[in-house]
Structures are given as structure tokens and as C-alpha cells.
Scaffold this motif. Sequence first.
Motif, PDB file in Angstrom:
ATOM      1  N   GLU A 108       0.832  -1.176   0.000  1.00 36.39           N
ATOM      2  CA  GLU A 108       0.000   0.000   0.000  1.00 36.39           C
ATOM      3  C   GLU A 108       0.877   1.239   0.000  1.00 36.39           C
ATOM      4  N   THR A 110       1.174   3.439  -2.161  1.00 34.72           N
ATOM      5  CA  THR A 110       0.379   4.580  -2.562  1.00 34.72           C
ATOM      6  C   THR A 110      -1.022   4.134  -2.881  1.00 34.72           C
ATOM      7  N   THR A 111      -1.995   4.936  -2.548  1.00 33.15           N
ATOM      8  CA  THR A 111      -3.375   4.667  -2.908  1.00 33.15           C
ATOM      9  C   THR A 111      -3.874   5.775  -3.834  1.00 33.15           C
ATOM     10  N   VAL A 113      -5.155   7.558  -6.908  1.00 35.15           N
ATOM     11  CA  VAL A 113      -5.925   7.135  -8.070  1.00 35.15           C
ATOM     12  C   VAL A 113      -6.290   8.364  -8.880  1.00 35.15           C
ATOM     13  N   ARG A 206     -12.601  -4.620  -7.524  1.00 38.91           N
ATOM     14  CA  ARG A 206     -11.793  -3.574  -6.890  1.00 38.91           C
ATOM     15  C   ARG A 206     -12.671  -2.808  -5.902  1.00 38.91           C
ATOM     16  N   VAL A 208     -12.361   0.682  -3.319  1.00 42.54           N
ATOM     17  CA  VAL A 208     -11.575   1.843  -2.926  1.00 42.54           C
ATOM     18  C   VAL A 208     -12.315   2.568  -1.804  1.00 42.54           C
ATOM     19  N   MET A 230      -7.043   0.912  -1.089  1.00 37.85           N
ATOM     20  CA  MET A 230      -7.525   0.310  -2.332  1.00 37.85           C
ATOM     21  C   MET A 230      -7.059  -1.136  -2.378  1.00 37.85           C
ATOM     22  N   ARG A 231      -7.983  -2.036  -2.701  1.00 42.26           N
ATOM     23  CA  ARG A 231      -7.645  -3.451  -2.800  1.00 42.26           C
ATOM     24  C   ARG A 231      -8.296  -4.051  -4.031  1.00 42.26           C
ATOM     25  N   ASN A 238      -4.241  -6.616  -9.413  1.00 41.46           N
ATOM     26  CA  ASN A 238      -3.791  -5.455  -8.660  1.00 41.46           C
ATOM     27  C   ASN A 238      -3.223  -4.353  -9.551  1.00 41.46           C
ATOM     28  N   ASN A 239      -2.292  -4.706 -10.441  1.00 39.28           N
ATOM     29  CA  ASN A 239      -1.680  -3.694 -11.304  1.00 39.28           C
ATOM     30  C   ASN A 239      -2.703  -3.060 -12.233  1.00 39.28           C
ATOM     31  N   ARG A 242      -4.961  -0.499 -10.375  1.00 40.29           N
ATOM     32  CA  ARG A 242      -4.344   0.781 -10.044  1.00 40.29           C
ATOM     33  C   ARG A 242      -4.313   1.733 -11.235  1.00 40.29           C
ATOM     34  N   LYS A 243      -4.452   1.204 -12.432  1.00 46.56           N
ATOM     35  CA  LYS A 243      -4.414   2.049 -13.633  1.00 46.56           C
ATOM     36  C   LYS A 243      -5.785   2.641 -13.945  1.00 46.56           C
TER      37      LYS A 243
END
Length: 564
Positions: A108, A110-111, A113, A206, A208, A230-231, A238-239, A242-243
Motif C-alpha cells: 500500500e 500509494t493509494t 488514483v 476492486r 476503494v 484500495m484493494r 492489482n496492477n 491501479r491504472k
Amino acid sequence: MAFLKITDASGRQWQYNFLPQGMCTIGRAPDNTVVLDDPRASRYHAHIKSSDDGSFTLVDGAMINGQLRRSANKVFVNGGPHSEYQLKNGDRVTIGASTLRFEQPAEERTTDVRYDDKPLGHTQLLISANDVMSTVLHTKPGEGVTGVTTSQASPARDKVLEALQRKANILTALYEMSKTLGSVFDLDAIFAKATDIIFRSTPADRVVALLAEGNGTENPEDVKLNPIAMRARDESLNNHARKLTIGRTITRKVMKDRVALLSQDAASDEQFAGVDSIVSQGVRSTICAPLVGESRVHGAIYADRLDPFAAFKPDDLELISAVAAQTAIAVENARAHERLAREEVARANYSRFLPEYVVKQMLENPESFKLGGVNQTITVLFADIRGFTRISEHAPPEKIVGLLNRYFSAMTDIIFAHGGTLDKYLGDGLMALFGAPTATPEDASNALNAAVAMQRRILGINIELREEGLLEIGVGIGLHTGEVTVGYIGSERRSEYTAIGDTVNTASRLESNARGGEILLSDATAKAARSRYKLHSRDPITVKNREQPVILWEVDWQRASGAF
């Protein structure tokens, strides 16, 4: 989520959670982000600043009037002094006798977004956050079996059982959350539990957690939402998760209207399957539910499907809405706990020299007090024990300490009872302010009444001293009214709330001319106080830096008369 686990010098423990791009100040002063009850900590000892890349830098000192002023006792990280240090997970920061452990789990880091402003999907379902439970547990038309034929009975019964099972699942999830979060004040644990239940009970890919900035009085459409957790359902997503962006349109709507919203994009509808132009836009099925507490909307829980052809169902909206409602209660409790912890330290600091009603006002409305230094008219009181040196020569030290503690406790209670502020103890004397931090028309009268009450209390103390075989004491008191500069004065190492100016010097001069049992007033105080005590004129006295002698009055405090 990055956070500090804090143990201050008093042994109190709590946790502070960082907000993205926020500033965390640390020190003894009550307006710090992290308030330390630690005499070795400076008022503004250090600060931690965050960067866009999710890193956090600890800096010794604080920016005051545009200049960085270092702390007196330094900041130690993992045992060594540092003026500036980029914190890593597990670092131990020491300030005085207080310890702050920095934690930032790698997964974690960075969260952060990105948001988008795409319109809502074609299909929308809403649940009001104000009546989530009645909506979630309501039996919908057609779920009963009354009036169905034999051939229809089995499917209808299955439908009822399915609905009941859904409601039971929601109740089980809420009960599980309530048991876990009833006494938890850690936002990480709160959102971890909420996310776990959402993943177990819905097909969300996902989740958030978004927390609102500000104090809740802002326009809901303008509130900034900070992603603090964020999970993704599993590591493989996961990757990709995050995008992806978060729809600002949906978050603004749920915050403003206090509704949970399922936004179903066209790509999720079967009739649009295979339409490449829609799939290429990256549209998806999204649920967003507000965290509605009693005092404000604290943020939102945002969940989505990452497959553009996978959709949430109405049941998923109901469950996530219910989880958000339970989470909101836990978040409100956590924030209230943090606020009360800070107020407890502030109250302890202020209560040492301010009356309780003033402390309450300061905690409820701190902006109304200009503690940095202001000019205002107050009445200053000085009191001092006469012949204390002679008394201390004829009594054991422990008896003298006991006498002083008894004397100061009694005098301080009287000062507070009359709305005064204890400025400081001066050996066997004290200084008090009436009209600071808040001035009233009764300040001079309150000061005079306090002085009379102090002299009368000395009579009772002397009876106690005689019974203990000790010498009696006499106290001289002086009062003067005028303009002073009042506020926090001193250095970064030590500062105190006090008053300075000619008025203070004059009050001190009056006190030095008062014999034991006497109360001397300046003419300014006598006129402002509208005294109900008989006043006797005394010879004027000269005071340093004043051209005109000070007109002096002695209070006949054992007899009350009409107004002066």
C-alpha cells in the motif's frame, strides 16, 4: 495507508493516519496534528510532509513567520538525530520521551488514483442512505407465494427462499462487522474488514475507500475525496486496478444526494455484447455508497467490476450499501475518538492556568481566540505571602512545601471561580489575569471579588496553621487595570501564556506596597470595579516609567458598602 503509532510521555497510545498530500505537525501546542503530552517536546517540534509519489519526509522544526525553526531537543530516528529524513516502513521516531512508529506497508505504498468525469451508465439503481436497512430488508412484491398455482408453487417458493437467504447473508455480514468494529478506532482495520466482506459477498474486483476532506460544512459537490485504501480481489488484478480511474460523476452524486448508486454501463447489458466501440471506452459496472454519519458524510466506498461485460446485480448494491452504513458508524466513532484524545491533551494543558468555562470555549471555537498576541484591557492581580522567609526558617521543608501547596490550591480555585486566568506562580506569590483570553465588562469587579475571597480564605488557612503549631501567614494583594499585550510569549524551547506591559509592572508595584492582609487598588481598577466595599484613600506612589504618581486605594474587605 501510511500511519503513525504513537506513545507519548504520559503513556497514552493512539494512531494517526496520513492523508495524501497532507501536512502533519507534531508538538505540545494543541493546534498540532499530533499533540504530545511531553514536557521535552517543543510547542511545534517537527512536521511530516508527503509527496505525490507516496513518500513521507520528517523535518525537525516548524515554519514560523516564513522561517524554519528547529526544535530544542532534536528529533531522533532509529536512535540517531536527523534534521530531515525520508521515512521508511518500521522507522522509530523519538521526540523527548515520546515514540512514534511510522508504518507504510509495501503493498500500500500509494493509494493515489485518477478521476474521470465520464457520464453515468445507462442503467442506474438508487438506495437512499437514510433508510438503507428498511430498503435492504424489505420484501419486494412477487416474493410471496399467495395465489400461485401448484405448477408455480415450487419456483415461487424457491424465489422466496432465495430472497430470505440473501437477507440472512446481509444480516450475518452486518453482525460480523458490528462485532469487529464496535471498539476499533483504526481506519485501516475498519476498511480492511469492510473490503473483506464485500469481496466475500459480491463479485466486486476492486474496492476503494474514499475519505472526505474538510469539516463537513463544504458543498458536497466540491468536497475532495482522498483514497486512503484500495484493494483488488487478487494479485493478478492489482496492477490493472491501479491504472483505472474513479468516476467523479458518481462520487459527487452519492455525496450530494446521500444515495448509494449502481451505475451499469451499456457494455454490461447483454443486448450490447460485442459492440467494440463501447468495449474500447473501458466502461464498466460500478457501485458507490456514501459513508453517512450523524454529523456529516465522511466519504464513500467505491466498488467496480473490471470486466466491461460483467455486471453487478441489485442484490450487490443492497449489500454494499449496508456495509457502507455500518462502516460510516465505525469511521465516525474513530474520528470522534481521535478528536476526544486531542481535546483531552489540550484540556489538560489549558486547565492548568485557565478556568473550565474558558477551556470549553477554546475547544469548541478555537478560531475565536487570538493566542498569538493581542492588545486588550485587563485587570492584573498580584498576591504574595509576607514574611515567608522567616516562616521557612522555623519549619521543616516538608511542612513548607505542604503550606505552599495548600495556599496555591486554595488561591487558584478562587481565581478560577471568579473567571480569572492563572498566569504563573512566583516563589511564594502568584500573578492572575482577569479579561484574558476573553474580556468582559465585569473583569475588574471579578478581580476585586477574587482578592477579597482570597483574603477571607487566608483567615481559614491561618486557623489550620495554628492548630498545626505553625506560624500564621499574611498576604498582600495589588490590582491594576489597563492595556497589556497578552498571548503566548517566549521561545521555541519554552513559552507561556502571559501578559506584558506597564499595567503588569504597576500591579506588581502595588502588591509590593501592600502589607499582609491588605488589598491595594489603582484608581483605574477602583473605577472599573464598581466596588461594593468601602475604599480608603492611600498616598499615591511613583512607579518606574510613569510620570504621574498612581492614585491608590485600600479595600476595607471585611465590610461591604454601596457602590463606589
